[in-house]
Design a protein around this motif. Sequence first.
Motif, PDB file in Angstrom:
ATOM      1  N   SER A   9       0.810  -1.210   0.000  1.00 57.80           N
ATOM      2  CA  SER A   9       0.000   0.000   0.000  1.00 57.80           C
ATOM      3  C   SER A   9       0.846   1.263   0.000  1.00 57.80           C
ATOM      4  CB  SER A   9      -0.930   0.009   1.209  1.00 57.80           C
ATOM      5  OG  SER A   9      -1.782  -1.089   1.130  1.00 57.80           O
ATOM      6  N   TRP A  13       0.587   4.175  -2.709  1.00 55.33           N
ATOM      7  CA  TRP A  13       0.175   5.525  -2.301  1.00 55.33           C
ATOM      8  C   TRP A  13       1.227   6.563  -2.672  1.00 55.33           C
ATOM      9  CZ3 TRP A  13      -4.131   7.621  -2.108  1.00 55.33           C
ATOM     10  CH2 TRP A  13      -4.376   8.802  -1.411  1.00 55.33           C
ATOM     11  N   LEU A  38      -2.206   5.291   2.767  1.00 58.51           N
ATOM     12  CA  LEU A  38      -3.147   4.286   2.257  1.00 58.51           C
ATOM     13  C   LEU A  38      -3.038   3.082   3.192  1.00 58.51           C
ATOM     14  CD1 LEU A  38      -5.127   3.459   0.015  1.00 58.51           C
ATOM     15  CD2 LEU A  38      -3.186   2.529  -1.238  1.00 58.51           C
ATOM     16  N   SER A  41      -5.287  -1.712   0.455  1.00 61.16           N
ATOM     17  CA  SER A  41      -5.550  -1.592  -0.981  1.00 61.16           C
ATOM     18  C   SER A  41      -5.872  -2.947  -1.585  1.00 61.16           C
ATOM     19  CB  SER A  41      -4.327  -0.985  -1.672  1.00 61.16           C
ATOM     20  OG  SER A  41      -3.204  -1.807  -1.446  1.00 61.16           O
ATOM     21  N   VAL A  48      -8.105   5.331   2.885  1.00 64.40           N
ATOM     22  CA  VAL A  48      -7.076   6.356   3.019  1.00 64.40           C
ATOM     23  C   VAL A  48      -7.219   6.958   4.405  1.00 64.40           C
ATOM     24  CG1 VAL A  48      -6.263   8.583   2.164  1.00 64.40           C
ATOM     25  CG2 VAL A  48      -7.104   6.863   0.551  1.00 64.40           C
TER      26      VAL A  48
END
Length: 460
Positions: A9, A13, A38, A41, A48
């Motif tokens: 993640s 991000w 983040l 995911s 978020v």
Amino acid sequence: METAAIPDSSRIWRQALKDLEIQMSPAEFRTWFADTELDSSEGPVCVVSIENPLTKGWLETKCRGMVARTLEDLMGRPVQVQFAIRRQHSTPSAALELQVPPAHPKGRRGSTVPTPRPRAERTASARFTFDNFVVGSSNRLAHAAAVAAAELPGTAHNPLFIYGGAGLGKTHLLHAIGHHALEDDLRVVYVSSETFTNEFIESVSRGRMESFRERYRRADLLLIDDIQFIAGKDGTQEEFFHTFNAVLEAGGQIVLASDRAPRALALAQRLQSRFAWGLVADIQEPDVETRIAILQTKLAARNCVVPSDVLGYIAERVPSNVRELEGALNRVLAQADMLDAPVNMDLARGALQHTLTASPDHRGSNPEAIIKAVCHTSGISRRALEGRGRDRRTASTRQLAMYLLREHTALSLSDIGGLLGGRDHTTVLHGHAKLTEKLPTDDRLKESLAAVRMELDRGA
Ligand code: ADP
Ligand code: MG
């Protein structure tokens, strides 16, 4: 674990932030995204987390679409975005529990629209549907073919090959087909060809080819986005060739999206000819009426009203890319929100003066003409532009070329990189971002830009 190859993640991000940064002003970016992370995911929902509770509402109403779109582009699958306030010791899973509908037990990575889920959840994630796709002369054929493929998969044109420039609605149509077919409880697999490639490589190395083939070859509807990325990947092409045949033989429907026509793809001949077996439909740049209608659709989805002269102004300013059109609309709305001012022409002009520079006059400019004009006005040779030299003048001229090519042509980032000496798409993205950031305060840069535009006008 199958999840091993998913970029983590924080990496996703980091990349997403780079992309988001160029979609707004530096000040907005700092205000809203400075402390974001983040947290998750993997499922259909991306969480978020934010530190400042005050920004949550704003992010939710103004940025959710933009963040979702950016993540979707990166991950090659539709996502829902949620914002959660980060507590000191909250763990990602704690944040997840708050809102996530449990991922489907067999959630297939890459297949966005996995196996049927409860109706409400499906509709919630259906951001790209036929209902909110605006049809005009530029996309009528592609749209009609997509509807046919969704309604009568396997019996309509097969495969359906949709191609067109960046941001013209190819992914939107693919998702719309997927969502529609899910309503009929069909097995739908949507992936970008990059994900297909990664999964293929991973399956080979882990000895999981059987489940890989099971997943793809049994699809009722196989939707492959950005198929151009399998160019040059022989092993993947070979596997995809067999996938393609198996799906077709079993009566399934294949839909492919690409940034160029089949004949322009550097692919093995047999794949190339198969791609053109069914229907090849292109999407062109929308005319101004369609662009206004698209803006209206986007506004309706957000319950906003914008005066028609402002809509017309935005539509005129962004001629060729619907994603950028939406970005421009977002910028105007964000500006109104931050200044707490009504949306009118003055506000729109102010919001778009620096970030948006494509004027209709330069619509669809010829990339070669742009490069020539950049070289001529800067005194930097074409060879230096394409070369590896990094002295300040050369580097900034190169960025100028990246910026102009991105703003004035429908070329993909990789194509622009290719034109500028084989640079990769992140370099182009970075160059464009740098320039966008500098432009408002750098008068020399503004002059250089104006000089190139004048030269283009003269040649036009
Ligand atoms: P592509 O895959 O061709 O690069 P996308 O499908 O991602 O483009 O579209 C970019 C954005 O533009 C999306 O937000 C999409 O909803 C929007 N868009 C493109 N064409 C249309 C259209 N005809 N009607 C409504 N929205 C559109
Ligand atoms: Mg796309």
